[in-house]
Design a protein around this motif. Sequence first.
Motif, mmCIF file in Angstrom:
data_model
loop_
_atom_site.group_PDB
_atom_site.id
_atom_site.type_symbol
_atom_site.label_atom_id
_atom_site.label_comp_id
_atom_site.label_asym_id
_atom_site.label_seq_id
_atom_site.Cartn_x
_atom_site.Cartn_y
_atom_site.Cartn_z
ATOM 1 N N MET A 58 0.580 -0.982 0.377
ATOM 2 C CA MET A 58 -0.014 -0.486 -0.459
ATOM 3 C C MET A 58 1.166 1.731 0.005
ATOM 4 O O MET A 58 2.230 1.306 0.345
ATOM 5 N N ALA A 90 -5.211 13.656 13.963
ATOM 6 C CA ALA A 90 -5.500 12.634 13.988
ATOM 7 C C ALA A 90 -3.864 11.787 14.371
ATOM 8 O O ALA A 90 -4.855 10.745 14.967
ATOM 9 N N LYS A 135 -4.979 -3.936 8.893
ATOM 10 C CA LYS A 135 -7.042 -4.123 8.613
ATOM 11 C C LYS A 135 -7.057 -4.079 7.519
ATOM 12 O O LYS A 135 -7.994 -3.602 7.210
ATOM 13 N N GLY A 136 -6.357 -3.264 7.095
ATOM 14 C CA GLY A 136 -6.511 -2.517 5.544
ATOM 15 C C GLY A 136 -7.250 -1.161 5.216
ATOM 16 O O GLY A 136 -7.837 -0.600 4.754
ATOM 17 N N LEU A 137 -7.157 -0.812 6.553
ATOM 18 C CA LEU A 137 -7.834 0.799 6.614
ATOM 19 C C LEU A 137 -6.391 1.523 6.384
ATOM 20 O O LEU A 137 -5.288 1.568 6.569
ATOM 21 N N PRO A 138 -7.434 2.974 5.800
ATOM 22 C CA PRO A 138 -6.199 3.870 5.293
ATOM 23 C C PRO A 138 -5.560 4.421 6.504
ATOM 24 O O PRO A 138 -5.997 4.708 7.853
ATOM 25 N N VAL A 193 -5.042 10.316 6.807
ATOM 26 C CA VAL A 193 -5.193 10.257 5.258
ATOM 27 C C VAL A 193 -6.995 10.587 5.496
ATOM 28 O O VAL A 193 -7.916 10.844 4.748
ATOM 29 N N GLU A 194 -7.724 9.512 6.996
ATOM 30 C CA GLU A 194 -9.333 10.186 6.736
ATOM 31 C C GLU A 194 -9.513 11.180 7.328
ATOM 32 O O GLU A 194 -10.257 10.928 7.204
ATOM 33 N N ALA A 195 -9.003 11.801 7.791
ATOM 34 C CA ALA A 195 -8.702 13.364 8.640
ATOM 35 C C ALA A 195 -8.877 14.391 7.528
ATOM 36 O O ALA A 195 -9.659 15.541 7.910
ATOM 37 N N MET A 220 -4.545 13.323 0.567
ATOM 38 C CA MET A 220 -4.055 11.921 0.309
ATOM 39 C C MET A 220 -5.149 11.233 -0.778
ATOM 40 O O MET A 220 -6.040 10.915 0.087
ATOM 41 N N THR A 221 -4.082 10.204 -0.981
ATOM 42 C CA THR A 221 -5.094 9.091 -1.576
ATOM 43 C C THR A 221 -4.329 7.708 -1.320
ATOM 44 O O THR A 221 -3.192 7.675 -1.623
ATOM 45 N N PHE A 222 -5.091 7.028 -0.373
ATOM 46 C CA PHE A 222 -4.914 5.574 0.007
ATOM 47 C C PHE A 222 -5.011 4.257 -0.781
ATOM 48 O O PHE A 222 -5.529 4.543 -1.069
ATOM 49 N N GLY A 223 -4.124 4.045 -1.421
ATOM 50 C CA GLY A 223 -4.297 3.059 -1.948
ATOM 51 C C GLY A 223 -3.287 1.871 -2.303
ATOM 52 O O GLY A 223 -1.566 2.383 -1.747
ATOM 53 N N ARG A 224 -2.937 1.089 -3.240
ATOM 54 C CA ARG A 224 -2.240 0.151 -3.588
ATOM 55 C C ARG A 224 -1.491 1.236 -4.495
ATOM 56 O O ARG A 224 -1.630 1.421 -4.925
#
Lengths: 309, 176
Positions: A41, A59, A188-191, A195-197, A203-207
Amino acid sequence: MKKLINRRRFLQGSLVASAAAAFPLAKNTAAANFEGYPDSMGVLVDLSRCVGCRSCEAACNKEQNLPAPEKPFNDFSVFDELSHGQKRRTDETRYTVVNRHDIPGLKHPLFRKIQCNHCLEPACLTSCFVNAYTKTPEGAVIYDASVCVGCRTCMIACPFNIPAFRYSSAFDPKIMKCIFCYDTRLVKGLPPACVEACPQEVMTFGRRTDLLEMGRQRIRENPDAYVDHIYGENEAGGTAWMYLSPVPFEQVEFNTAVPKEPILNYVKDFLSIVPMVLTIWPALFTGIHLLATKKEKMEQQKKSEGSES
Amino acid sequence: MKAPHRTLLVAVALLLAGTSPGHGQAMDEYDAPTTVTIDSLSELYEPVIFSHVRHTKLARCKDCHHHTTGHQDMNPNCVRCHLHSPESQTVSCKDCHTRQQFYPEQVSELGNPNIYHIDKPGLKGAYHLNCIPCHVEKNAPSHCEGCHAMTDAGREFFRLTDKTPGTAKDKDSRVR
Protein backbone atom coordinates in the motif's frame (compact mmCIF):
# COMPACT_ATOMS: atom_id res chain seq x y z
CA MET A 1 57.67 -32.63 2.47
CA LYS A 2 54.98 -33.03 5.05
CA LYS A 3 55.00 -29.30 5.58
CA LEU A 4 54.30 -28.60 1.90
CA ILE A 5 51.24 -30.86 1.85
CA ASN A 6 49.92 -29.10 4.90
CA ARG A 7 50.25 -25.73 3.27
CA ARG A 8 48.55 -26.94 0.10
CA ARG A 9 45.69 -28.35 2.09
CA PHE A 10 45.42 -25.16 4.03
CA LEU A 11 45.27 -23.05 0.88
CA GLN A 12 42.69 -25.38 -0.66
CA GLY A 13 40.59 -25.06 2.48
CA SER A 14 40.76 -21.30 2.43
CA LEU A 15 39.75 -21.24 -1.23
CA VAL A 16 36.64 -23.29 -0.44
CA ALA A 17 35.82 -20.90 2.38
CA SER A 18 36.21 -17.90 0.11
CA ALA A 19 33.90 -19.46 -2.46
CA ALA A 20 31.35 -20.11 0.27
CA ALA A 21 31.57 -16.48 1.34
CA ALA A 22 31.22 -15.31 -2.26
CA PHE A 23 27.97 -17.25 -2.71
CA PRO A 24 25.78 -15.09 -0.43
CA LEU A 25 27.49 -12.12 -2.05
CA ALA A 26 26.00 -13.13 -5.40
CA LYS A 27 22.62 -13.48 -3.70
CA ASN A 28 22.86 -9.92 -2.33
CA THR A 29 23.44 -8.48 -5.78
CA ALA A 30 20.21 -10.09 -6.99
CA ALA A 31 18.38 -8.09 -4.30
CA ALA A 32 19.22 -4.90 -6.22
CA ASN A 33 16.20 -5.68 -8.40
CA PHE A 34 13.75 -5.71 -5.47
CA GLU A 35 10.87 -3.47 -6.50
CA GLY A 36 8.86 -3.63 -3.34
CA TYR A 37 6.32 -6.14 -2.15
CA PRO A 38 3.54 -6.79 -4.70
CA ASP A 39 0.23 -5.17 -3.70
CA SER A 40 1.91 -3.11 -1.01
CA MET A 41 0.00 0.00 0.00
CA GLY A 42 0.96 3.63 -0.39
CA VAL A 43 -0.36 7.18 -0.27
CA LEU A 44 -0.39 9.77 -3.04
CA VAL A 45 -0.15 13.33 -1.65
CA ASP A 46 -1.46 16.08 -3.93
CA LEU A 47 0.11 19.38 -2.84
CA SER A 48 -2.30 21.38 -4.99
CA ARG A 49 -5.18 20.33 -2.71
CA CYS A 50 -3.74 21.07 0.74
CA VAL A 51 -5.11 24.15 2.52
CA GLY A 52 -3.00 23.77 5.67
CA CYS A 53 -5.80 23.00 8.13
CA ARG A 54 -3.54 20.67 10.18
CA SER A 55 -6.31 18.09 10.65
CA CYS A 56 -3.76 15.40 9.72
CA GLU A 57 -1.46 16.51 12.53
CA ALA A 58 -4.33 16.35 15.02
CA ALA A 59 -5.41 12.92 13.78
CA CYS A 60 -1.86 11.57 14.07
CA ASN A 61 -1.52 12.93 17.58
CA LYS A 62 -4.75 11.20 18.63
CA GLU A 63 -4.11 7.89 16.87
CA GLN A 64 -0.54 7.52 18.16
CA ASN A 65 -1.32 8.82 21.69
CA LEU A 66 1.29 11.53 21.40
CA PRO A 67 1.68 14.26 24.04
CA ALA A 68 -0.35 17.48 23.89
CA PRO A 69 1.15 20.07 21.55
CA GLU A 70 2.32 23.50 22.70
CA LYS A 71 -0.33 25.18 20.58
CA PRO A 72 -3.65 23.63 19.53
CA PHE A 73 -3.87 22.15 16.07
CA ASN A 74 -5.99 24.96 14.65
CA ASP A 75 -3.36 27.58 15.52
CA PHE A 76 -1.74 28.59 12.25
CA SER A 77 1.02 30.72 13.77
CA VAL A 78 3.13 27.53 13.80
CA PHE A 79 3.72 28.03 10.06
CA ASP A 80 5.93 31.01 10.94
CA GLU A 81 8.02 29.03 13.39
CA LEU A 82 11.65 28.58 12.46
CA SER A 83 14.16 26.53 14.40
CA HIS A 84 17.81 27.10 13.42
CA GLY A 85 16.51 28.66 10.20
CA GLN A 86 14.59 25.49 9.36
CA LYS A 87 10.86 24.94 9.06
CA ARG A 88 9.20 22.58 11.52
CA ARG A 89 10.25 18.95 11.31
CA THR A 90 9.06 15.65 12.71
CA ASP A 91 10.14 14.87 16.26
CA GLU A 92 9.28 12.66 19.21
CA THR A 93 5.99 14.49 19.80
CA ARG A 94 4.81 14.70 16.19
CA TYR A 95 5.23 12.09 13.48
CA THR A 96 3.87 14.44 10.83
CA VAL A 97 4.01 18.20 10.33
CA VAL A 98 2.56 20.56 7.72
CA ASN A 99 4.67 23.50 6.56
CA ARG A 100 3.71 26.54 4.52
CA HIS A 101 5.75 27.41 1.45
CA ASP A 102 5.33 30.80 -0.21
CA ILE A 103 5.89 30.32 -3.92
CA PRO A 104 6.91 33.34 -6.00
CA GLY A 105 4.37 34.00 -8.72
CA LEU A 106 1.63 31.96 -7.04
CA LYS A 107 -1.35 33.77 -5.51
CA HIS A 108 -1.65 31.40 -2.56
CA PRO A 109 0.97 29.50 -0.55
CA LEU A 110 1.44 25.75 -0.87
CA PHE A 111 1.36 23.47 2.13
CA ARG A 112 3.48 20.37 2.38
CA LYS A 113 2.92 17.54 4.81
CA ILE A 114 6.02 15.69 6.00
CA GLN A 115 6.09 12.18 7.45
CA CYS A 116 8.01 8.96 6.85
CA ASN A 117 7.85 8.13 3.14
CA HIS A 118 8.14 4.40 3.82
CA CYS A 119 10.80 3.58 1.22
CA LEU A 120 10.63 0.29 -0.66
CA GLU A 121 14.26 -0.31 0.33
CA PRO A 122 14.71 1.82 3.44
CA ALA A 123 18.13 3.25 4.21
CA CYS A 124 17.27 3.37 7.92
CA LEU A 125 16.65 -0.37 7.88
CA THR A 126 19.94 -1.07 6.13
CA SER A 127 21.92 1.14 8.45
CA CYS A 128 20.52 -0.34 11.66
CA PHE A 129 22.98 -2.81 13.15
CA VAL A 130 20.51 -4.25 15.67
CA ASN A 131 17.86 -4.84 12.98
CA ALA A 132 15.26 -2.72 14.77
CA TYR A 133 13.55 -1.83 11.48
CA THR A 134 11.21 -4.00 9.37
CA LYS A 135 9.63 -3.31 5.99
CA THR A 136 6.27 -5.07 6.14
CA PRO A 137 4.59 -6.61 3.06
CA GLU A 138 1.77 -4.04 3.54
CA GLY A 139 4.29 -1.29 2.88
CA ALA A 140 5.04 0.18 6.31
CA VAL A 141 8.52 0.68 7.72
CA ILE A 142 8.14 -0.15 11.40
CA TYR A 143 10.68 -0.54 14.18
CA ASP A 144 11.14 -2.41 17.41
CA ALA A 145 12.01 0.18 20.03
CA SER A 146 12.92 -2.52 22.57
CA VAL A 147 16.10 -3.46 20.68
CA CYS A 148 17.09 0.10 19.74
CA VAL A 149 20.36 1.12 21.39
CA GLY A 150 19.99 4.78 20.42
CA CYS A 151 22.97 4.97 18.05
CA ARG A 152 21.03 7.31 15.69
CA THR A 153 22.68 5.94 12.55
CA CYS A 154 19.24 5.74 10.89
CA MET A 155 18.78 9.49 11.41
CA ILE A 156 21.88 10.06 9.30
CA ALA A 157 20.99 7.36 6.76
CA CYS A 158 17.46 8.65 6.03
CA PRO A 159 17.47 10.86 2.92
CA PHE A 160 14.30 12.61 4.13
CA ASN A 161 15.42 13.44 7.73
CA ILE A 162 12.49 11.61 9.28
CA PRO A 163 13.53 9.41 12.22
CA ALA A 164 13.54 11.50 15.39
CA PHE A 165 15.32 10.78 18.63
CA ARG A 166 13.71 10.92 22.03
CA TYR A 167 16.24 13.27 23.58
CA SER A 168 13.89 14.03 26.47
CA SER A 169 14.34 10.62 28.05
CA ALA A 170 17.82 9.85 29.36
CA PHE A 171 17.02 6.29 30.39
CA ASP A 172 14.75 5.14 27.60
CA PRO A 173 16.19 6.70 24.48
CA LYS A 174 14.56 5.51 21.31
CA ILE A 175 13.95 6.48 17.73
CA MET A 176 10.40 7.63 16.95
CA LYS A 177 8.73 8.09 13.59
CA CYS A 178 5.54 7.57 11.55
CA ILE A 179 4.68 3.87 11.27
CA PHE A 180 1.87 4.24 8.65
CA CYS A 181 -0.58 3.46 11.53
CA TYR A 182 0.64 -0.09 10.98
CA ASP A 183 -0.67 -1.90 14.05
CA THR A 184 -3.97 -0.05 14.44
CA ARG A 185 -5.03 0.40 10.82
CA LEU A 186 -2.80 -0.81 7.99
CA VAL A 187 -2.90 -4.50 9.03
CA LYS A 188 -6.70 -4.28 8.80
CA GLY A 189 -6.50 -2.70 5.34
CA LEU A 190 -7.67 0.68 6.68
CA PRO A 191 -6.19 4.04 5.62
CA PRO A 192 -3.94 5.83 8.13
CA ALA A 193 -5.55 8.34 10.50
CA CYS A 194 -4.17 11.41 8.71
CA VAL A 195 -5.63 10.26 5.37
CA GLU A 196 -9.04 9.70 6.90
CA ALA A 197 -9.04 13.08 8.68
CA CYS A 198 -8.13 15.19 5.65
CA PRO A 199 -11.12 17.27 4.47
CA GLN A 200 -9.54 17.99 1.09
CA GLU A 201 -8.62 14.41 0.24
CA VAL A 202 -5.05 15.62 -0.27
CA MET A 203 -3.98 12.06 0.40
CA THR A 204 -5.17 9.08 -1.59
CA PHE A 205 -4.62 5.70 0.00
CA GLY A 206 -4.38 2.55 -2.11
CA ARG A 207 -2.13 -0.01 -3.71
CA ARG A 208 1.06 1.69 -4.80
CA THR A 209 0.63 0.46 -8.37
CA ASP A 210 -2.92 1.93 -8.53
CA LEU A 211 -1.70 5.22 -7.07
CA LEU A 212 0.93 5.60 -9.77
CA GLU A 213 -1.80 5.14 -12.35
CA MET A 214 -4.01 7.73 -10.62
CA GLY A 215 -1.12 10.16 -10.39
CA ARG A 216 -0.36 9.80 -14.09
CA GLN A 217 -4.06 10.25 -14.92
CA ARG A 218 -4.24 13.48 -12.88
CA ILE A 219 -1.18 14.83 -14.66
CA ARG A 220 -2.46 13.76 -18.09
CA GLU A 221 -5.94 15.24 -17.62
CA ASN A 222 -4.72 18.47 -15.96
CA PRO A 223 -1.34 19.12 -17.61
CA ASP A 224 -1.37 22.77 -16.50
CA ALA A 225 -2.05 21.93 -12.88
CA TYR A 226 0.95 19.71 -12.19
CA VAL A 227 4.61 19.30 -13.04
CA ASP A 228 5.08 16.05 -14.95
CA HIS A 229 6.71 14.11 -12.16
CA ILE A 230 5.60 11.88 -9.29
CA TYR A 231 8.07 12.42 -6.47
CA GLY A 232 8.74 9.07 -4.84
CA GLU A 233 8.08 6.91 -7.89
CA ASN A 234 11.83 6.39 -8.22
CA GLU A 235 13.40 8.62 -5.56
CA ALA A 236 15.54 6.57 -3.15
CA GLY A 237 14.55 3.50 -5.14
CA GLY A 238 10.83 4.25 -4.75
CA THR A 239 8.74 5.22 -1.72
CA ALA A 240 5.27 4.18 -0.56
CA TRP A 241 4.28 7.83 -0.01
CA MET A 242 4.47 9.83 -3.22
CA TYR A 243 3.77 13.44 -4.17
CA LEU A 244 2.21 15.50 -6.95
CA SER A 245 3.04 19.19 -7.12
CA PRO A 246 1.83 22.17 -9.16
CA VAL A 247 5.33 23.73 -9.03
CA PRO A 248 8.83 22.23 -9.41
CA PHE A 249 9.55 20.11 -6.35
CA GLU A 250 12.62 22.06 -5.24
CA GLN A 251 10.40 25.12 -4.76
CA VAL A 252 8.49 23.23 -2.08
CA GLU A 253 11.83 22.27 -0.51
CA PHE A 254 11.84 18.65 -1.61
CA ASN A 255 15.29 17.10 -1.76
CA THR A 256 15.61 16.63 -5.51
CA ALA A 257 19.20 15.42 -5.10
CA VAL A 258 17.98 12.12 -3.64
CA PRO A 259 19.35 9.40 -5.95
CA LYS A 260 16.99 7.32 -8.06
CA GLU A 261 18.29 4.05 -6.72
CA PRO A 262 18.08 2.74 -3.17
CA ILE A 263 20.60 4.24 -0.76
CA LEU A 264 21.48 0.63 -0.02
CA ASN A 265 23.09 0.24 -3.44
CA TYR A 266 25.81 2.71 -2.55
CA VAL A 267 27.04 0.69 0.39
CA LYS A 268 26.01 -2.83 -0.61
CA ASP A 269 29.32 -3.73 -2.31
CA PHE A 270 31.23 -2.61 0.73
CA LEU A 271 28.85 -4.16 3.27
CA SER A 272 28.80 -7.53 1.50
CA ILE A 273 32.56 -8.00 1.93
CA VAL A 274 32.50 -7.12 5.62
CA PRO A 275 31.52 -10.65 6.80
CA MET A 276 34.20 -12.16 4.56
CA VAL A 277 36.86 -9.82 5.85
CA LEU A 278 35.83 -10.39 9.45
CA THR A 279 35.64 -14.19 9.29
CA ILE A 280 38.08 -15.42 6.68
CA TRP A 281 40.88 -12.89 6.73
CA PRO A 282 41.89 -13.40 10.38
CA ALA A 283 42.07 -17.18 9.91
CA LEU A 284 43.83 -16.90 6.57
CA PHE A 285 46.49 -14.47 7.67
CA THR A 286 47.04 -16.14 11.04
CA GLY A 287 47.65 -19.38 9.14
CA ILE A 288 50.05 -17.72 6.72
CA HIS A 289 51.84 -16.06 9.60
CA LEU A 290 52.18 -19.33 11.49
CA LEU A 291 53.45 -21.13 8.41
CA ALA A 292 55.89 -18.37 7.54
CA THR A 293 57.35 -18.23 11.03
CA LYS A 294 57.36 -21.97 11.63
CA LYS A 295 60.68 -22.45 9.87
CA GLU A 296 62.29 -19.73 11.98
CA LYS A 297 60.89 -21.22 15.14
CA MET A 298 62.13 -24.67 14.21
CA GLU A 299 65.56 -23.24 13.44
CA GLN A 300 65.56 -21.41 16.74
CA GLN A 301 64.53 -24.59 18.49
CA LYS A 302 67.31 -26.51 16.71
CA LYS A 303 69.81 -23.84 17.67
CA SER A 304 68.78 -23.84 21.29
CA GLU A 305 68.83 -27.65 21.27
CA GLY A 306 72.31 -27.56 19.67
CA SER A 307 73.60 -25.04 22.18
CA GLU A 308 72.24 -27.14 25.02
CA SER A 309 73.98 -30.27 23.88
CA MET B 1 -64.42 5.74 -32.18
CA LYS B 2 -60.86 6.36 -33.26
CA ALA B 3 -60.52 9.83 -31.73
CA PRO B 4 -60.69 8.87 -28.00
CA HIS B 5 -58.08 6.23 -28.67
CA ARG B 6 -55.73 8.79 -30.06
CA THR B 7 -56.16 11.15 -27.08
CA LEU B 8 -55.54 8.22 -24.72
CA LEU B 9 -52.36 7.37 -26.59
CA VAL B 10 -51.20 10.97 -26.42
CA ALA B 11 -51.98 11.10 -22.71
CA VAL B 12 -50.03 7.90 -22.07
CA ALA B 13 -47.15 9.20 -24.15
CA LEU B 14 -47.12 12.44 -22.17
CA LEU B 15 -47.22 10.53 -18.89
CA LEU B 16 -44.30 8.38 -19.94
CA ALA B 17 -42.39 11.42 -21.09
CA GLY B 18 -43.03 13.03 -17.72
CA THR B 19 -41.68 10.12 -15.73
CA SER B 20 -38.66 9.34 -17.85
CA PRO B 21 -37.28 12.39 -19.57
CA GLY B 22 -35.36 11.64 -22.70
CA HIS B 23 -32.46 13.39 -24.34
CA GLY B 24 -32.30 17.11 -24.21
CA GLN B 25 -34.40 17.41 -21.09
CA ALA B 26 -32.73 18.62 -17.97
CA MET B 27 -33.55 19.50 -14.41
CA ASP B 28 -33.63 23.09 -13.33
CA GLU B 29 -33.49 24.93 -10.01
CA TYR B 30 -37.22 24.55 -9.40
CA ASP B 31 -36.80 20.77 -9.15
CA ALA B 32 -34.36 21.23 -6.27
CA PRO B 33 -35.00 21.44 -2.52
CA THR B 34 -34.70 24.83 -0.83
CA THR B 35 -32.26 23.64 1.83
CA VAL B 36 -30.21 20.50 2.28
CA THR B 37 -28.95 19.49 5.71
CA ILE B 38 -25.51 18.00 5.30
CA ASP B 39 -25.09 15.93 8.42
CA SER B 40 -23.81 12.52 7.36
CA LEU B 41 -20.23 13.51 8.19
CA SER B 42 -20.81 15.74 11.21
CA GLU B 43 -18.63 14.66 14.09
CA LEU B 44 -15.91 17.25 14.66
CA TYR B 45 -18.11 19.96 13.16
CA GLU B 46 -21.86 20.66 13.33
CA PRO B 47 -24.07 19.78 10.34
CA VAL B 48 -24.28 22.33 7.53
CA ILE B 49 -27.68 23.75 6.66
CA PHE B 50 -26.99 24.29 2.99
CA SER B 51 -29.23 26.84 1.25
CA HIS B 52 -29.62 25.17 -2.11
CA VAL B 53 -31.88 27.92 -3.43
CA ARG B 54 -29.24 30.56 -2.69
CA HIS B 55 -26.51 28.59 -4.40
CA THR B 56 -28.59 28.09 -7.57
CA LYS B 57 -28.34 31.86 -8.05
CA LEU B 58 -24.55 31.77 -7.76
CA ALA B 59 -23.58 28.64 -9.65
CA ARG B 60 -24.81 26.48 -12.49
CA CYS B 61 -26.19 22.99 -11.78
CA LYS B 62 -23.24 21.33 -13.49
CA ASP B 63 -20.73 23.21 -11.33
CA CYS B 64 -21.65 20.86 -8.51
CA HIS B 65 -23.71 18.06 -10.05
CA HIS B 66 -21.49 17.39 -13.10
CA HIS B 67 -23.57 15.67 -15.83
CA THR B 68 -26.22 14.21 -13.51
CA THR B 69 -28.82 16.96 -13.90
CA GLY B 70 -28.79 16.51 -17.67
CA HIS B 71 -26.76 19.66 -18.32
CA GLN B 72 -23.81 18.53 -20.36
CA ASP B 73 -20.52 19.16 -18.71
CA MET B 74 -18.19 20.92 -21.06
CA ASN B 75 -15.01 19.61 -19.44
CA PRO B 76 -13.33 17.86 -22.40
CA ASN B 77 -12.53 14.80 -20.29
CA CYS B 78 -16.19 14.32 -19.34
CA VAL B 79 -17.55 15.08 -22.79
CA ARG B 80 -15.78 12.03 -24.14
CA CYS B 81 -18.51 9.89 -22.56
CA HIS B 82 -21.18 12.26 -21.22
CA LEU B 83 -21.87 14.46 -24.23
CA HIS B 84 -25.46 13.21 -24.45
CA SER B 85 -25.96 11.91 -20.92
CA PRO B 86 -29.54 12.43 -19.76
CA GLU B 87 -30.59 13.35 -16.26
CA SER B 88 -29.54 10.65 -13.79
CA GLN B 89 -31.77 8.65 -11.46
CA THR B 90 -30.14 10.39 -8.54
CA VAL B 91 -28.41 13.73 -8.21
CA SER B 92 -27.56 13.54 -4.53
CA CYS B 93 -23.83 13.90 -3.76
CA LYS B 94 -23.78 11.00 -1.33
CA ASP B 95 -25.15 8.53 -3.88
CA CYS B 96 -21.93 8.65 -5.90
CA HIS B 97 -19.38 9.97 -3.41
CA THR B 98 -19.14 7.51 -0.56
CA ARG B 99 -19.05 8.50 3.08
CA GLN B 100 -16.30 5.99 3.77
CA GLN B 101 -13.30 6.30 1.53
CA PHE B 102 -10.27 4.05 0.87
CA TYR B 103 -11.77 1.07 2.67
CA PRO B 104 -10.63 -2.43 1.66
CA GLU B 105 -13.60 -3.08 -0.68
CA GLN B 106 -12.94 0.17 -2.56
CA VAL B 107 -9.21 -0.47 -2.79
CA SER B 108 -9.69 -3.97 -4.22
CA GLU B 109 -12.37 -2.71 -6.65
CA LEU B 110 -9.73 -0.59 -8.37
CA GLY B 111 -8.29 -3.82 -9.76
CA ASN B 112 -11.30 -3.96 -12.11
CA PRO B 113 -10.02 -2.77 -15.50
CA ASN B 114 -13.53 -1.68 -16.59
CA ILE B 115 -13.70 1.18 -14.08
CA TYR B 116 -12.93 4.58 -15.59
CA HIS B 117 -13.57 6.70 -12.47
CA ILE B 118 -10.58 5.32 -10.54
CA ASP B 119 -9.97 8.62 -8.81
CA LYS B 120 -13.39 9.65 -7.48
CA PRO B 121 -13.22 11.60 -4.20
CA GLY B 122 -15.16 10.44 -1.16
CA LEU B 123 -18.07 12.53 0.16
CA LYS B 124 -15.96 14.71 2.46
CA GLY B 125 -13.38 15.30 -0.26
CA ALA B 126 -16.05 16.04 -2.87
CA TYR B 127 -17.68 18.74 -0.70
CA HIS B 128 -14.47 20.53 0.26
CA LEU B 129 -12.75 20.22 -3.13
CA ASN B 130 -15.83 21.62 -4.87
CA CYS B 131 -16.96 24.25 -2.36
CA ILE B 132 -13.71 25.87 -1.21
CA PRO B 133 -12.24 27.05 -4.56
CA CYS B 134 -15.56 28.74 -5.42
CA HIS B 135 -15.87 30.28 -1.94
CA VAL B 136 -12.34 31.67 -2.28
CA GLU B 137 -13.06 33.02 -5.74
CA LYS B 138 -16.32 34.70 -4.68
CA ASN B 139 -14.95 35.93 -1.33
CA ALA B 140 -17.35 33.73 0.60
CA PRO B 141 -16.22 32.24 3.94
CA SER B 142 -13.40 29.79 3.29
CA HIS B 143 -12.09 28.98 6.75
CA CYS B 144 -13.32 25.89 8.57
CA GLU B 145 -15.79 27.51 10.94
CA GLY B 146 -17.13 29.84 8.26
CA CYS B 147 -19.36 26.95 7.12
CA HIS B 148 -19.60 24.64 10.12
CA ALA B 149 -19.14 25.34 13.83
CA MET B 150 -16.80 23.08 15.76
CA THR B 151 -18.33 20.54 18.13
CA ASP B 152 -17.01 19.54 21.55
CA ALA B 153 -15.52 16.46 19.90
CA GLY B 154 -13.79 18.77 17.45
CA ARG B 155 -12.37 20.97 20.21
CA GLU B 156 -10.95 17.85 21.84
CA PHE B 157 -9.57 16.59 18.52
CA PHE B 158 -7.73 19.85 17.82
CA ARG B 159 -6.47 19.86 21.43
CA LEU B 160 -8.23 23.12 22.31
CA THR B 161 -9.43 21.70 25.61
CA ASP B 162 -5.98 20.87 27.05
CA LYS B 163 -5.12 24.33 28.25
CA THR B 164 -5.58 27.97 27.33
CA PRO B 165 -5.87 28.27 23.57
CA GLY B 166 -2.77 29.52 21.80
CA THR B 167 -2.37 32.95 20.29
CA ALA B 168 -5.58 33.55 18.43
CA LYS B 169 -3.92 36.20 16.30
CA ASP B 170 -3.26 34.02 13.28
CA LYS B 171 -6.05 31.60 13.94
CA ASP B 172 -8.02 30.60 10.88
CA SER B 173 -6.81 33.61 8.96
CA ARG B 174 -5.01 31.89 6.14
CA VAL B 175 -6.06 32.64 2.59
CA ARG B 176 -5.99 30.15 -0.20
